[in-house]
Design a protein around this motif. Sequence first.
Motif, PDB file in Angstrom:
ATOM      1  N   GLU A   1       0.840  -1.185   0.000  1.00  0.00           N
ATOM      2  CA  GLU A   1       0.000   0.000   0.000  1.00  0.00           C
ATOM      3  C   GLU A   1       0.881   1.241   0.000  1.00  0.00           C
ATOM      4  O   GLU A   1       1.987   1.232   0.538  1.00  0.00           O
ATOM      5  CB  GLU A   1      -0.920   0.008   1.229  1.00  0.00           C
ATOM      6  CG  GLU A   1      -1.918  -1.144   1.254  1.00  0.00           C
ATOM      7  CD  GLU A   1      -2.921  -1.021   2.384  1.00  0.00           C
ATOM      8  OE1 GLU A   1      -2.780  -0.082   3.190  1.00  0.00           O
ATOM      9  OE2 GLU A   1      -3.839  -1.856   2.440  1.00  0.00           O
ATOM     10  N   PHE A   2       0.384   2.303  -0.619  1.00  0.00           N
ATOM     11  CA  PHE A   2       1.130   3.562  -0.611  1.00  0.00           C
ATOM     12  C   PHE A   2       0.177   4.710  -0.337  1.00  0.00           C
ATOM     13  O   PHE A   2      -1.033   4.614  -0.564  1.00  0.00           O
ATOM     14  CB  PHE A   2       1.885   3.776  -1.924  1.00  0.00           C
ATOM     15  CG  PHE A   2       1.021   3.840  -3.161  1.00  0.00           C
ATOM     16  CD1 PHE A   2       0.442   5.029  -3.571  1.00  0.00           C
ATOM     17  CD2 PHE A   2       0.805   2.700  -3.921  1.00  0.00           C
ATOM     18  CE1 PHE A   2      -0.340   5.090  -4.705  1.00  0.00           C
ATOM     19  CE2 PHE A   2       0.019   2.748  -5.068  1.00  0.00           C
ATOM     20  CZ  PHE A   2      -0.561   3.951  -5.466  1.00  0.00           C
ATOM     21  N   SER A   3       0.746   5.776   0.171  1.00  0.00           N
ATOM     22  CA  SER A   3      -0.048   6.948   0.545  1.00  0.00           C
ATOM     23  C   SER A   3       0.386   8.153  -0.273  1.00  0.00           C
ATOM     24  O   SER A   3       1.415   8.136  -0.961  1.00  0.00           O
ATOM     25  CB  SER A   3       0.149   7.253   2.032  1.00  0.00           C
ATOM     26  OG  SER A   3       1.501   7.632   2.280  1.00  0.00           O
ATOM     27  N   VAL A   4      -0.399   9.212  -0.173  1.00  0.00           N
ATOM     28  CA  VAL A   4      -0.042  10.482  -0.814  1.00  0.00           C
ATOM     29  C   VAL A   4       1.313  10.964  -0.304  1.00  0.00           C
ATOM     30  O   VAL A   4       2.165  11.399  -1.080  1.00  0.00           O
ATOM     31  CB  VAL A   4      -1.137  11.537  -0.536  1.00  0.00           C
ATOM     32  CG1 VAL A   4      -0.650  12.929  -0.926  1.00  0.00           C
ATOM     33  CG2 VAL A   4      -2.413  11.186  -1.289  1.00  0.00           C
ATOM     34  N   ALA A   5       1.514  10.858   1.009  1.00  0.00           N
ATOM     35  CA  ALA A   5       2.772  11.321   1.594  1.00  0.00           C
ATOM     36  C   ALA A   5       3.965  10.529   1.063  1.00  0.00           C
ATOM     37  O   ALA A   5       5.034  11.103   0.804  1.00  0.00           O
ATOM     38  CB  ALA A   5       2.705  11.206   3.119  1.00  0.00           C
ATOM     39  N   MET A   6       3.811   9.237   0.884  1.00  0.00           N
ATOM     40  CA  MET A   6       4.912   8.409   0.361  1.00  0.00           C
ATOM     41  C   MET A   6       5.284   8.824  -1.061  1.00  0.00           C
ATOM     42  O   MET A   6       6.458   8.914  -1.408  1.00  0.00           O
ATOM     43  CB  MET A   6       4.525   6.935   0.407  1.00  0.00           C
ATOM     44  CG  MET A   6       4.420   6.356   1.802  1.00  0.00           C
ATOM     45  SD  MET A   6       3.669   4.707   1.819  1.00  0.00           S
ATOM     46  CE  MET A   6       4.899   3.743   0.948  1.00  0.00           C
ATOM     47  N   LEU A   7       4.273   9.088  -1.879  1.00  0.00           N
ATOM     48  CA  LEU A   7       4.542   9.513  -3.254  1.00  0.00           C
ATOM     49  C   LEU A   7       5.287  10.843  -3.269  1.00  0.00           C
ATOM     50  O   LEU A   7       6.220  11.035  -4.052  1.00  0.00           O
ATOM     51  CB  LEU A   7       3.229   9.636  -4.028  1.00  0.00           C
ATOM     52  CG  LEU A   7       2.488   8.340  -4.351  1.00  0.00           C
ATOM     53  CD1 LEU A   7       1.156   8.644  -5.020  1.00  0.00           C
ATOM     54  CD2 LEU A   7       3.324   7.437  -5.253  1.00  0.00           C
TER      55      LEU A   7
END
Length: 580
Positions: A449-455
């Motif tokens: 899973e990935f988040s906006v912050a990770m991107l």
Amino acid sequence: MPPPKESEKNHVTYMHTVSEAGRLLPSSSRWNSIALDFNLTPKSSASYESIPSQYPKSVDCNLVITDKKHFHIFIFVTLAIFFAIIAVALLVHFLPQKDKHQDSSINLKLAINQALTFYDAQKSGNYPKNSPVKYRGDSGLKDGNQAKTNLIGGYYDSGNNIKFTFTTAYTMTLLSWSAVEYQTKYADIDELDHVKDIIRWGTDYLLKAFIPPNGSNNLRLPEDMSYARPVSVCDGSATDLAAEIVAALSSASMVFNDDKDYSGKLVLAAERLYEVVTREDPKKQGTYTSVDACGKQARTLYNSSSYQDELAWGATWLFLATKKTHYLANATDFFLSAKSDETNLDKEVFYWNNKLNAVAVLLSGIRYFQDPGFPYEDVLKLSSNSTHSLMCSYLFKKYMSRTTGGLIIPKPENGPLLQYAATASFLSKLYSDYIDHLKISGASCETDEFSVAMLRDFARSQVNYILGQNPMKMSYLVGYGDKFPVHVHHRSASIPWDKRTYNCDDGKTWLNSKNPNPQILLGAMVGGPDTNDNFIDQRSNQRFNEPTIASNAGLVAALVALQDLPNNSDGLKNSLWEWT
């Protein structure tokens, strides 16, 4: 109260809204409830916010105080801890804070200005008198004479005197994309007119002819050229070249939306060229470098491996520019064909030779913001899934290698690395803005899973590496920071600008010189380091030290995407999706 039943404990409810098209739209709490139901990637597990507690929400109990002294101590300690927490919170709030969104040592506004200025140094033709680059002048004023046409203008591709229409068109498309997505950001830092001037210089050239002019590879200043400049002529079988020009003209038409005459001229040319290329016998369609008369001179530098991605790219931009649905039908068909022919060679990159990943992001935007529904839904779901896979490849090392310093390595044996890092930064930041604009916190692919912050952290990491936060402690953007390459492989920068005419032998002398370039090629992003983070600042090493207009376009797009607006306002205001 009795404990919940097993069925109640495992039940998770997702809230949705219903679009006008009658299909479910993703909720902010559970993106994957529809985004990954195409069965192309494994489903992810439920996010931790959705997992119900294993304990009852309330219990019955009796409180009995047996020792008042201990109770008073308990109350005192509790209050002390409470006030300590309040004090720490106030201290953290009022103390000066380091910007958590952008490293304080990185000046994106300055970097954007410099990266755009590089294009001023690459201009061919009647050189503007008000240019910020003072060591350039008129050049290539006879371009096209051999073919009895006017091909004056455009951009020199890199450090040489050659003009490639294929990379010029790609560059204009990418710069235009950044301008229509982030017009507000460009305007906020007073660079909107600058980028529009750069794009118009390129589209004016593309409008003159649908043929790629190529010059001789002599070692001389562009201003000193006196030799014949051959022109390679291509017909409708150069499918990729024509479709790339279609994309450039279509995307640029939206940049100049306030100039109806010029915008209309660009769209009209794009539609006419699109009709020519798609009307061609499919058996004759191909890449421009596969035909000697068309792309022989370009083959060693910009050999095109496919044309399906360009067809999808051009049709998508033409749909966005015109709103005509038959272009969307073509775009989705071409996207499916390109996906079926996709090879591992370019699977996780976006650059001059592969636009398929960028098309997936654009089609995802069409799905999220325009919701065309049937009959495009299946292909648009595929584009979303493809985009999620791409984002995961950027974020997780098990999918894509990185150098010790953190630079991604999508194609370790093929060309300079920074061009791939720049476009990866742009696409990841742009996609984070898409899903954030929809109030969605993240997405997933396979088991990750990935988040906006990770991107956004990833996007910043690649740009920060380029701007100096790397093991070499060197900025790979010429002129930015205290340490940057000074032996850039570039004729105008490496030959003295002293109003003298230098012949080819003179040029070779400067090519092999150990001295720094007499001119600073401001804003040029060089090829960059190897896979071990090593860089050789040597003029004769083109892989390390030569800039290109195509590579710089990716950097400009990434920089402006990461540039913050005042008050953290929405970066997609007045963007492509509001206009369409």
